[in-house]
Design a protein around this motif. Structure first.
Motif, PDB file in Angstrom:
ATOM      1  N   TYR A  14     -21.097   8.848  49.972  1.00 56.85           N
ATOM      2  CA  TYR A  14     -21.544   9.369  48.751  1.00 56.85           C
ATOM      3  C   TYR A  14     -22.341   8.201  47.769  1.00 56.85           C
ATOM      4  N   LEU A  15     -23.409   8.818  47.627  1.00 56.39           N
ATOM      5  CA  LEU A  15     -24.531   8.183  46.735  1.00 56.39           C
ATOM      6  C   LEU A  15     -24.590   8.618  45.138  1.00 56.39           C
ATOM      7  N   PRO A  16     -23.809   8.214  44.517  1.00 57.06           N
ATOM      8  CA  PRO A  16     -23.742   9.123  42.961  1.00 57.06           C
ATOM      9  C   PRO A  16     -25.274   8.914  42.517  1.00 57.06           C
ATOM     10  N   LEU A  50     -10.364  10.743  49.324  1.00 58.98           N
ATOM     11  CA  LEU A  50     -11.799  10.770  48.895  1.00 58.98           C
ATOM     12  C   LEU A  50     -11.997  12.361  48.625  1.00 58.98           C
ATOM     13  N   ILE A  51     -11.510  13.031  49.537  1.00 55.92           N
ATOM     14  CA  ILE A  51     -11.783  14.402  49.508  1.00 55.92           C
ATOM     15  C   ILE A  51     -11.009  15.042  48.414  1.00 55.92           C
ATOM     16  N   VAL A  77     -18.659  18.173  43.736  1.00 63.91           N
ATOM     17  CA  VAL A  77     -18.605  18.975  44.698  1.00 63.91           C
ATOM     18  C   VAL A  77     -19.116  20.539  44.410  1.00 63.91           C
ATOM     19  N   ARG A  78     -18.602  21.008  43.287  1.00 62.35           N
ATOM     20  CA  ARG A  78     -19.097  22.292  43.102  1.00 62.35           C
ATOM     21  C   ARG A  78     -20.222  22.358  42.010  1.00 62.35           C
ATOM     22  N   GLY A  79     -20.477  21.683  41.267  1.00 60.62           N
ATOM     23  CA  GLY A  79     -21.772  21.657  40.329  1.00 60.62           C
ATOM     24  C   GLY A  79     -23.117  20.955  40.722  1.00 60.62           C
ATOM     25  N   ALA A  80     -22.715  19.921  41.427  1.00 62.04           N
ATOM     26  CA  ALA A  80     -24.137  19.109  41.815  1.00 62.04           C
ATOM     27  C   ALA A  80     -25.038  19.963  43.010  1.00 62.04           C
ATOM     28  N   PRO A  81     -26.248  19.708  42.668  1.00 65.65           N
ATOM     29  CA  PRO A  81     -26.941  19.985  44.037  1.00 65.65           C
ATOM     30  C   PRO A  81     -26.437  19.504  45.279  1.00 65.65           C
ATOM     31  N   GLU A  82     -26.823  20.239  46.368  1.00 61.51           N
ATOM     32  CA  GLU A  82     -26.185  20.028  47.455  1.00 61.51           C
ATOM     33  C   GLU A  82     -26.451  18.624  47.944  1.00 61.51           C
ATOM     34  N   SER A  83     -27.873  18.225  47.939  1.00 60.40           N
ATOM     35  CA  SER A  83     -28.285  17.004  48.069  1.00 60.40           C
ATOM     36  C   SER A  83     -27.701  15.774  47.461  1.00 60.40           C
ATOM     37  N   TYR A  84     -27.049  15.985  46.474  1.00 58.20           N
ATOM     38  CA  TYR A  84     -26.345  15.247  45.692  1.00 58.20           C
ATOM     39  C   TYR A  84     -24.841  15.033  45.884  1.00 58.20           C
ATOM     40  N   ARG A  85     -24.273  15.650  46.712  1.00 61.61           N
ATOM     41  CA  ARG A  85     -22.883  15.743  47.048  1.00 61.61           C
ATOM     42  C   ARG A  85     -22.429  14.757  47.818  1.00 61.61           C
ATOM     43  N   PRO A  86     -21.159  14.252  48.219  1.00 64.02           N
ATOM     44  CA  PRO A  86     -20.707  13.761  49.076  1.00 64.02           C
ATOM     45  C   PRO A  86     -20.781  14.245  50.555  1.00 64.02           C
ATOM     46  N   LEU A  87     -20.950  13.431  51.442  1.00 60.77           N
ATOM     47  CA  LEU A  87     -21.284  13.970  52.809  1.00 60.77           C
ATOM     48  C   LEU A  87     -19.856  13.553  53.636  1.00 60.77           C
ATOM     49  N   LEU A  88     -19.668  14.474  54.327  1.00 63.34           N
ATOM     50  CA  LEU A  88     -18.348  14.337  55.249  1.00 63.34           C
ATOM     51  C   LEU A  88     -18.851  14.272  56.799  1.00 63.34           C
ATOM     52  N   PHE A  89     -18.241  13.623  57.704  1.00 59.10           N
ATOM     53  CA  PHE A  89     -18.589  13.719  59.034  1.00 59.10           C
ATOM     54  C   PHE A  89     -17.220  13.708  59.908  1.00 59.10           C
ATOM     55  N   GLY A 115     -13.079  13.666  67.894  1.00 58.36           N
ATOM     56  CA  GLY A 115     -13.311  14.890  68.881  1.00 58.36           C
ATOM     57  C   GLY A 115     -14.739  15.056  69.374  1.00 58.36           C
ATOM     58  N   PRO A 116     -15.130  16.284  70.165  1.00 59.28           N
ATOM     59  CA  PRO A 116     -16.411  16.347  70.341  1.00 59.28           C
ATOM     60  C   PRO A 116     -17.518  16.136  69.366  1.00 59.28           C
ATOM     61  N   ASN A 117     -17.160  16.563  68.110  1.00 53.73           N
ATOM     62  CA  ASN A 117     -18.203  16.618  66.808  1.00 53.73           C
ATOM     63  C   ASN A 117     -18.035  15.287  66.328  1.00 53.73           C
ATOM     64  N   ALA A 118     -17.462  14.398  66.745  1.00 49.59           N
ATOM     65  CA  ALA A 118     -17.275  13.100  66.057  1.00 49.59           C
ATOM     66  C   ALA A 118     -18.724  12.882  65.493  1.00 49.59           C
ATOM     67  N   GLY A 119     -19.013  12.065  64.461  1.00 52.92           N
ATOM     68  CA  GLY A 119     -20.179  11.604  63.794  1.00 52.92           C
ATOM     69  C   GLY A 119     -21.091  12.805  63.221  1.00 52.92           C
ATOM     70  N   LYS A 120     -20.907  14.007  63.663  1.00 53.67           N
ATOM     71  CA  LYS A 120     -21.641  15.104  63.113  1.00 53.67           C
ATOM     72  C   LYS A 120     -21.259  15.663  61.653  1.00 53.67           C
ATOM     73  N   ALA A 121     -22.336  16.259  61.144  1.00 52.38           N
ATOM     74  CA  ALA A 121     -21.848  16.653  59.758  1.00 52.38           C
ATOM     75  C   ALA A 121     -20.667  17.687  59.708  1.00 52.38           C
ATOM     76  N   GLU A 122     -19.826  17.427  58.684  1.00 53.75           N
ATOM     77  CA  GLU A 122     -18.675  18.185  58.601  1.00 53.75           C
ATOM     78  C   GLU A 122     -18.861  18.876  57.082  1.00 53.75           C
ATOM     79  N   PRO A 123     -18.565  20.061  57.018  1.00 49.23           N
ATOM     80  CA  PRO A 123     -18.506  20.619  55.659  1.00 49.23           C
ATOM     81  C   PRO A 123     -17.461  20.527  54.912  1.00 49.23           C
ATOM     82  N   PHE A 124     -17.756  20.134  53.557  1.00 52.35           N
ATOM     83  CA  PHE A 124     -16.831  19.796  52.643  1.00 52.35           C
ATOM     84  C   PHE A 124     -15.810  21.009  52.153  1.00 52.35           C
ATOM     85  N   PRO A 125     -14.633  20.771  52.436  1.00 54.11           N
ATOM     86  CA  PRO A 125     -13.495  21.727  52.128  1.00 54.11           C
ATOM     87  C   PRO A 125     -13.828  22.151  50.377  1.00 54.11           C
ATOM     88  N   MET A 126     -13.748  23.582  50.138  1.00 54.50           N
ATOM     89  CA  MET A 126     -13.817  23.757  48.885  1.00 54.50           C
ATOM     90  C   MET A 126     -12.612  24.027  48.112  1.00 54.50           C
TER      91      MET A 126
END
Length: 163
Positions: free
Chosen positions: A67-69, A125-126, A135-147, A151-162
């Motif tokens: 996350y880069l505020p 953190l989540i 998470v809800r109010g910021a533009p998507e490009s400004y939100r924290p990122l999860l990976f 498992g088989p998707n290790a390191g790939k982008a993970e959706p942020f649970p709402m």
């Protein structure tokens, strides 16, 4: 006196105490297993992608939270970010590579400083960010990122649970 005391507290970095300092020997011996760090003194014109690119040169796939505020009005970062690594040994490696170094993208007087984050671990953190407007109010490009952490998707982008 109260006003003076309040002013001095405001100017002091809350992460300046020993609680937030990284000690390589403690990490490598297993006594300190914290994994969430705060990167300080990031030049304001770094974008999320620029910082990720710099981190990913050596650490791609070794973290599960980033996350880069951002300052929405000025469209620039506010000088710090958070990263949660998959294990504490990687935290030590990151500290060794990044702490006290100059930034590569822009000529800046800022020197990178690494401290532990107040909130530790991907799950915590989540939970923290679910309670904020980030998470809800910021533009998507400004939100924290999860990976994905494993498992088989290790390191790939993970959706942020709402929830």
């Amino acid at each position: 006196k109260k006003a003076e005391k309040g002013n001095s507290r405001r100017r002091r970095d809350p992460r300046s105490g020993k609680l937030y300092e990284l000690y390589i020997d403690s990490i490598l011996s297993g006594r300190d297993q914290r994994t969430t760090i705060m990167i300080q003194n990031i030049p304001n014109n770094y974008t999320q992608q620029m910082l990720l690119d710099e981190i990913n040169l050596s650490f791609k796939g070794s973290y599960d939270f980033f996350y880069l505020p951002m300052d929405y009005k000025n469209k620039c970062n506010i000088g710090y970010s958070f990263v949660n690594f998959l294990n504490s040994k990687t935290t030590a490696q990151f500290f060794t590579e990044f702490n006290n170094r100059n930034w590569s993208q822009f000529k800046s007087h800022k020197i990178c400083a690494i401290k532990y984050g107040r909130i530790q671990g991907k799950g915590n953190l989540i939970q923290h960010f679910l309670k904020t407007n980030v998470v809800r109010g910021a533009p998507e490009s400004y939100r924290p990122l999860l990976f994905y952490s494993d498992g088989p998707n290790a390191g790939k982008a993970e959706p942020f649970p709402m929830t």
